[in-house]
Design a protein around this motif. Structure first.
Motif, PDB file in Angstrom:
ATOM      1  N   PHE A 111      41.500  24.712  40.008  1.00 49.17           N
ATOM      2  CA  PHE A 111      41.458  26.208  40.125  1.00 49.17           C
ATOM      3  C   PHE A 111      40.353  26.725  40.825  1.00 49.17           C
ATOM      4  N   LEU A 112      39.254  26.328  40.382  1.00 45.22           N
ATOM      5  CA  LEU A 112      37.880  26.760  41.026  1.00 45.22           C
ATOM      6  C   LEU A 112      37.626  26.273  42.478  1.00 45.22           C
ATOM      7  N   SER A 113      38.136  25.281  42.694  1.00 46.03           N
ATOM      8  CA  SER A 113      37.872  24.529  44.115  1.00 46.03           C
ATOM      9  C   SER A 113      38.838  25.213  45.148  1.00 46.03           C
ATOM     10  N   ILE A 114      39.663  26.319  44.920  1.00 43.18           N
ATOM     11  CA  ILE A 114      40.222  26.974  45.996  1.00 43.18           C
ATOM     12  C   ILE A 114      39.376  28.379  46.189  1.00 43.18           C
ATOM     13  N   PRO A 115      38.968  28.257  47.424  1.00 41.24           N
ATOM     14  CA  PRO A 115      37.925  29.665  47.670  1.00 41.24           C
ATOM     15  C   PRO A 115      38.738  30.868  47.549  1.00 41.24           C
ATOM     16  N   ASN A 116      38.047  31.707  46.998  1.00 39.17           N
ATOM     17  CA  ASN A 116      38.949  33.040  46.467  1.00 39.17           C
ATOM     18  C   ASN A 116      38.345  34.337  46.911  1.00 39.17           C
ATOM     19  N   VAL A 117      37.461  34.167  47.985  1.00 39.30           N
ATOM     20  CA  VAL A 117      37.032  35.794  48.469  1.00 39.30           C
ATOM     21  C   VAL A 117      38.125  36.552  48.964  1.00 39.30           C
ATOM     22  N   SER A 118      38.236  37.909  48.196  1.00 40.67           N
ATOM     23  CA  SER A 118      39.093  38.671  48.535  1.00 40.67           C
ATOM     24  C   SER A 118      39.621  38.948  49.727  1.00 40.67           C
ATOM     25  N   THR A 119      38.907  38.912  50.844  1.00 40.19           N
ATOM     26  CA  THR A 119      39.145  38.887  52.264  1.00 40.19           C
ATOM     27  C   THR A 119      39.670  37.592  53.029  1.00 40.19           C
ATOM     28  N   ASP A 120      39.392  36.681  52.145  1.00 38.65           N
ATOM     29  CA  ASP A 120      40.136  35.176  52.678  1.00 38.65           C
ATOM     30  C   ASP A 120      41.451  35.163  52.541  1.00 38.65           C
ATOM     31  N   THR A 121      42.245  35.749  53.362  1.00 33.89           N
ATOM     32  CA  THR A 121      43.861  36.226  52.906  1.00 33.89           C
ATOM     33  C   THR A 121      44.735  34.616  52.545  1.00 33.89           C
ATOM     34  N   VAL A 122      44.258  33.692  53.666  1.00 36.36           N
ATOM     35  CA  VAL A 122      44.676  32.314  53.582  1.00 36.36           C
ATOM     36  C   VAL A 122      44.540  31.648  52.100  1.00 36.36           C
ATOM     37  N   ASN A 123      43.150  31.488  51.941  1.00 38.67           N
ATOM     38  CA  ASN A 123      43.041  30.815  50.551  1.00 38.67           C
ATOM     39  C   ASN A 123      43.402  31.717  49.209  1.00 38.67           C
ATOM     40  N   ILE A 124      43.290  33.188  49.517  1.00 31.16           N
ATOM     41  CA  ILE A 124      43.728  33.919  48.350  1.00 31.16           C
ATOM     42  C   ILE A 124      45.287  33.704  48.021  1.00 31.16           C
ATOM     43  N   ARG A 125      46.106  33.434  49.219  1.00 27.77           N
ATOM     44  CA  ARG A 125      47.678  33.099  48.760  1.00 27.77           C
ATOM     45  C   ARG A 125      47.524  31.793  48.268  1.00 27.77           C
ATOM     46  N   LYS A 126      46.676  30.912  48.592  1.00 28.49           N
ATOM     47  CA  LYS A 126      46.861  29.615  47.908  1.00 28.49           C
ATOM     48  C   LYS A 126      46.376  29.712  46.246  1.00 28.49           C
ATOM     49  N   ASN A 127      45.663  30.637  46.109  1.00 29.07           N
ATOM     50  CA  ASN A 127      45.335  30.882  44.565  1.00 29.07           C
ATOM     51  C   ASN A 127      46.442  31.509  43.996  1.00 29.07           C
ATOM     52  N   ALA A 128      47.173  32.287  44.555  1.00 35.82           N
ATOM     53  CA  ALA A 128      48.456  33.011  43.944  1.00 35.82           C
ATOM     54  C   ALA A 128      49.473  31.825  43.715  1.00 35.82           C
ATOM     55  N   ALA A 129      49.595  30.832  44.681  1.00 33.95           N
ATOM     56  CA  ALA A 129      50.540  29.823  44.761  1.00 33.95           C
ATOM     57  C   ALA A 129      50.085  28.722  43.534  1.00 33.95           C
ATOM     58  N   PHE A 130      48.792  28.605  43.397  1.00 36.92           N
ATOM     59  CA  PHE A 130      48.428  27.702  42.244  1.00 36.92           C
ATOM     60  C   PHE A 130      48.693  28.243  40.953  1.00 36.92           C
ATOM     61  N   ILE A 131      48.425  29.508  40.705  1.00 35.54           N
ATOM     62  CA  ILE A 131      48.681  30.248  39.517  1.00 35.54           C
ATOM     63  C   ILE A 131      50.261  30.311  39.226  1.00 35.54           C
ATOM     64  N   GLN A 132      50.955  30.454  40.365  1.00 36.15           N
ATOM     65  CA  GLN A 132      52.468  30.657  39.844  1.00 36.15           C
ATOM     66  C   GLN A 132      52.993  29.133  39.536  1.00 36.15           C
ATOM     67  N   GLU A 133      52.488  28.190  40.109  1.00 33.10           N
ATOM     68  CA  GLU A 133      52.918  26.982  39.700  1.00 33.10           C
ATOM     69  C   GLU A 133      52.572  26.441  38.575  1.00 33.10           C
ATOM     70  N   MET A 134      51.043  26.979  38.090  1.00 29.69           N
ATOM     71  CA  MET A 134      50.538  26.582  36.719  1.00 29.69           C
ATOM     72  C   MET A 134      51.450  27.401  35.711  1.00 29.69           C
ATOM     73  N   MET A 135      51.647  28.423  36.041  1.00 34.03           N
ATOM     74  CA  MET A 135      52.767  29.317  34.991  1.00 34.03           C
ATOM     75  C   MET A 135      54.240  28.717  35.006  1.00 34.03           C
ATOM     76  N   THR A 141      47.638  41.235  49.903  1.00 34.50           N
ATOM     77  CA  THR A 141      47.699  40.129  48.863  1.00 34.50           C
ATOM     78  C   THR A 141      48.545  40.384  47.741  1.00 34.50           C
ATOM     79  N   PRO A 142      49.433  39.619  47.156  1.00 35.11           N
ATOM     80  CA  PRO A 142      50.216  39.927  46.112  1.00 35.11           C
ATOM     81  C   PRO A 142      49.791  39.616  44.824  1.00 35.11           C
ATOM     82  N   ALA A 143      50.306  40.208  43.779  1.00 37.80           N
ATOM     83  CA  ALA A 143      50.061  39.857  42.420  1.00 37.80           C
ATOM     84  C   ALA A 143      51.030  38.835  41.948  1.00 37.80           C
ATOM     85  N   VAL A 144      50.480  37.958  41.046  1.00 34.06           N
ATOM     86  CA  VAL A 144      51.361  37.160  40.111  1.00 34.06           C
ATOM     87  C   VAL A 144      51.984  37.758  38.955  1.00 34.06           C
ATOM     88  N   PHE A 145      53.367  37.553  38.752  1.00 36.72           N
ATOM     89  CA  PHE A 145      53.793  38.202  37.465  1.00 36.72           C
ATOM     90  C   PHE A 145      54.448  37.227  36.807  1.00 36.72           C
TER      91      PHE A 145
END
Length: 509
Positions: free
Chosen positions: A45-69, A87-91
Motif C-alpha cells: 500500500f505504501l509503495s503506491i505514490p499518493n501525493v494528492s495532485t498525482d491523479t494517476v497514482n491516486i487512482r491506483k491507491n483507490a483501486a488498491f483499497i477497493q480490492e483490499m476491501m 479523485t473518488p472516495a472509496v465507500f
C-alpha cells in the motif's frame, strides 16, 4: 439551516459489551499471529505514490483499497462528486442482520507533496523501509521488510503516508477483518469512507456528501487520523481546527536592481513584507489583528475538566525540539490549540546562500496558514487579516498589479485567499461520546487522554452540515511521526494497537 442533529443520539443509543476487555485481548492475539501478513500488505500500500495532485497514482491507491476491501468481504465502490475527473472516495458497507444503528469510519489515503532530496540519505518516500526508531533520536535504517521476517513492534515503517493517513485506512479495514476472523458478531451496521483529497482541503468532499447523502447516513462517524498524545497514551479527540491559507505578495521595481546603485532609493518588497508580518503578532506570539480572537466559542465545563487532566507534554517537547521558550510561555501547547493561530508557512524573495546576489528583489511572497477553532468563520477570519493589511497602508489587489496601480499606490500587495473550512467540535458528554470512550478504555488499563480539539485540521464540519451527524476522532499513530515532512514514519506497535482500538469501537452495541 441544519436540522436537529441530536435526534440521532437518544439515551443509551450505544453500549459496550461487558466482555470488551476479553474481546480486545482476542484481537491482540489475532494481530500478533498475523503481523507478517499485515506488514506485507501495508508495504504494498505504501509503495503506491499518493501525493494528492498525482491523479494517476491516486487512482491506483483507490483501486488498491477497493480490492483490499473486497478481498476481506466488504462490498466496495468508488464515489464521485459532480465535478468530472476528480479523485473518488472509496465507500464500503457491512449490513448486520437486525441492527438498527450504523457507525461510519473515515480516513484519507492521499498525502502531502514530497521533496526526496530532503529525506534522510537512504530513504525514498515511496520505497518504505524499517527503522529501529526515530532517526532524530538515533534510530537506524534497517532496509526494506523481507516477507516472513520477524517484526519488532518498537520498529518503525518510514514512507510518505505511513502515518498520515494510510495508517487509518489500514487499521479500519483490518479491524473489521480481525472481528470476522475471530468470530465476533457485530451489533451495528458499518460504513467505510476513504477520501483522496484531504491534503488539498477536501475541495470536493461536499459534492460527494451531497450526491450520496442517503448512502452515507450513519448515527455517528469515527475519523481515524492524527497522532496519539505525546505520552503515548491512547487518545480520543472530539474536535478539529478549521483552516484557511492566504498568499501575500509585495512588489518593488519591475526588474531586479543593483543594491549599490539603487540602495536607499528603490523600495525593497522583502523589507516591506517582514515589517507587515511583524505588525501582525507581538513578541509573545499574540495575534494583534483586530478581532482575531473575538469569535471563539468557550470550552464547556466538561471540556475544561478534560483539559486539566491531559498529561503535561511541554517539558518533553521543549527538550526534544530544542525550543528554549515557546511563543507564549504563559500558556501550554494544548491551551494554544484551543485558540486560533496565524502562522508563516513560508517566505521567499530572491536568493540566499551560494546563489545570493547583491540586488533589490522585485517581489516578496509569503504563505500564511490560519488555524481556526469553534466559532470562527474561515471567510471572516481571512477578511480580518485583509482589513489589518489595509490599516497598515496597503492597497490590496487579487491579481498581478497593472501599470496604473503601480503608478498610483506606494504600497501594493496581492492577497489570495485559498480554500478554507471551519472547525468542528462534538460535545464530550453525548451518549455516543461516552460509548466510544468506554470502548477504547476497554483495551487498556491506564486512563485515556481526552482532548476537546486537536491541533490539526480536517473538514469534519461537513459531517454536521450535510450528513447531519456527529463525528469523533480516534488518532492511532505516534506523535513524532513527521507527518507532512521528510522521513514520515509510523511505530509498528501503534499500528497494531490501532487495529485493536478500532475493532473495539466496531463492537459498540
Amino acid at each position: 439551516m441544519m436540522k436537529n442533529i441530536y435526534k440521532f443520539f437518544p439515551v443509551l443509543l450505544f453500549a459496550v459489551s461487558a466482555g470488551a476487555a476479553v474481546q480486545a485481548q482476542t484481537i491482540q492475539q489475532y494481530v500478533s499471529k498475523n503481523d507478517k501478513k499485515l506488514m506485507e500488505e501495508y508495504i504494498q500500500f505504501l509503495s503506491i505514490p499518493n501525493v494528492s495532485t498525482d491523479t494517476v497514482n491516486i487512482r491506483k491507491n483507490a483501486a488498491f483499497i477497493q480490492e483490499m476491501m473486497e478481498r476481506k468481504g466488504i462490498k466496495a465502490e468508488l464515489l464521485n462528486g459532480t465535478t468530472p475527473g476528480v479523485t473518488p472516495a472509496v465507500f464500503g458497507e457491512i449490513k448486520t442482520p437486525g441492527a438498527t444503528k450504523t457507525l461510519g469510519f473515515y480516513a484519507h489515503y492521499d498525502g502531502q507533496p514530497v521533496n526526496p532530496k530532503q529525506w534522510h540519505e537512504g530513504l525514498d518516500p515511496f520505497k518504505p523501509v524499517l527503522l529501529t526508531g526515530s532517526l532524530e533520536n538515533g534510530g537506524k535504517i534497517m532496509g526494506p521488510y523481507k516477507n516472513g521476517d520477524a517484526i519488532n513492534p518498537e520498529w518503525r515503517i518510514a514512507g510518505r503516508g505511513s502515518a498520515d493517513d494510510k495508517a487509518g485506512v489500514m487499521a479500519i479495514i483490518n479491524a473489521y477483518e480481525a472481528l470476522v476472523k475471530t468470530g465476533k458478531k457485530l451489533q451495528v451496521n458499518i460504513k467505510f469512507l476513504f477520501e483522496g483529497e484531504e491534503e488539498v482541503g477536501s475541495i470536493h468532499l461536499d459534492e460527494i456528501f451531497k450526491k450520496h447523502k442517503a448512502k452515507l447516513q450513519a448515527d455517528s462517524w469515527i475519523v481515524v487520523d492524527g497522532p496519539r498524545h505525546v505520552s503515548g497514551k491512547k487518545t480520543i479527540v472530539f474536535g478539529v481546527r478549521g483552516d484557511v491559507n492566504m498568499a501575500l505578495t509585495t512588489y518593488g521595481a519591475k526588474r531586479p536592481l543593483h543594491s549599490g546603485n539603487y540602495g536607499n532609493w528603490a523600495p525593497n518588497p522583502a523589507l516591506k513584507m517582514v515589517q507587515l508580518l511583524a505588525s501582525m503578532k507581538d513578541n509573545k506570539g499574540n495575534v494583534l489583528i483586530k478581532g482575531f480572537y473575538d469569535d471563539v466559542t468557550p470550552l464547556t465545563s466538561s471540556e475544561k475538566k478534560a483539559m486539566a487532566q491531559i498529561p503535561d507534554q511541554d517539558v518533553l517537547l521543549k527538550k526534544e525540539l530544542g525550543v528554549h521558550t515557546p511563543e507564549n510561555s504563559e500558556r501550554s501547547l494544548m491551551e494554544g490549540v484551543m485558540i486560533p493561530t496565524l502562522n508563516i508557512n513560508g517566505i521567499q524573495s530572491a536568493n540566499v546562500g551560494a546563489l545570493a546576489g547583491n540586488i533589490i528583489p522585485t517581489k516578496a511572497e509569503v504563505a500564511l496558514d490560519l488555524r481556526l477553532v469553534k466559532g470562527n468563520d474561515h471567510r471572516k477570519q481571512a477578511q480580518k487579516v485583509i482589513d489589518h493589511i489595509k490599516s497598515e497602508g496597503y492597497h490590496v489587489v487579487t491579481t498581478e498589479p497593472t501599470e496604473e496601480e503601480r503608478s498610483k499606490y506606494a504600497n501594493l500587495i496581492k492577497v489570495e485567499v485559498k480554500h478554507g473550512y471551519n472547525a468542528q467540535r462534538t460535545p464530550m458528554d453525548l451518549p455516543i461520546s461516552r460509548s466510544v470512550q468506554a470502548a477504547v478504555q476497554s483495551t487498556i488499563k491506564e486512563p485515556l487522554v481526552l482532548i476537546p480539539t486537536m491541533g490539526g485540521s480536517l473538514p469534519l464540519y461537513l459531517f454536521e452540515e450535510i450528513l447531519e451527524t456527529k463525528v469523533i476522532t480516534v488518532p492511532i499513530v505516534n506523535y513524532d511521526n513527521n507527518q507532512h515532512a521528510e522521513n514520515e514514519n509510523v511505530r509498528i506497535g501503534y499500528l497494531w494497537e490501532g487495529i485493536e482500538t478500532i475493532a473495539a469501537i466496531m463492537q459498540i452495541k
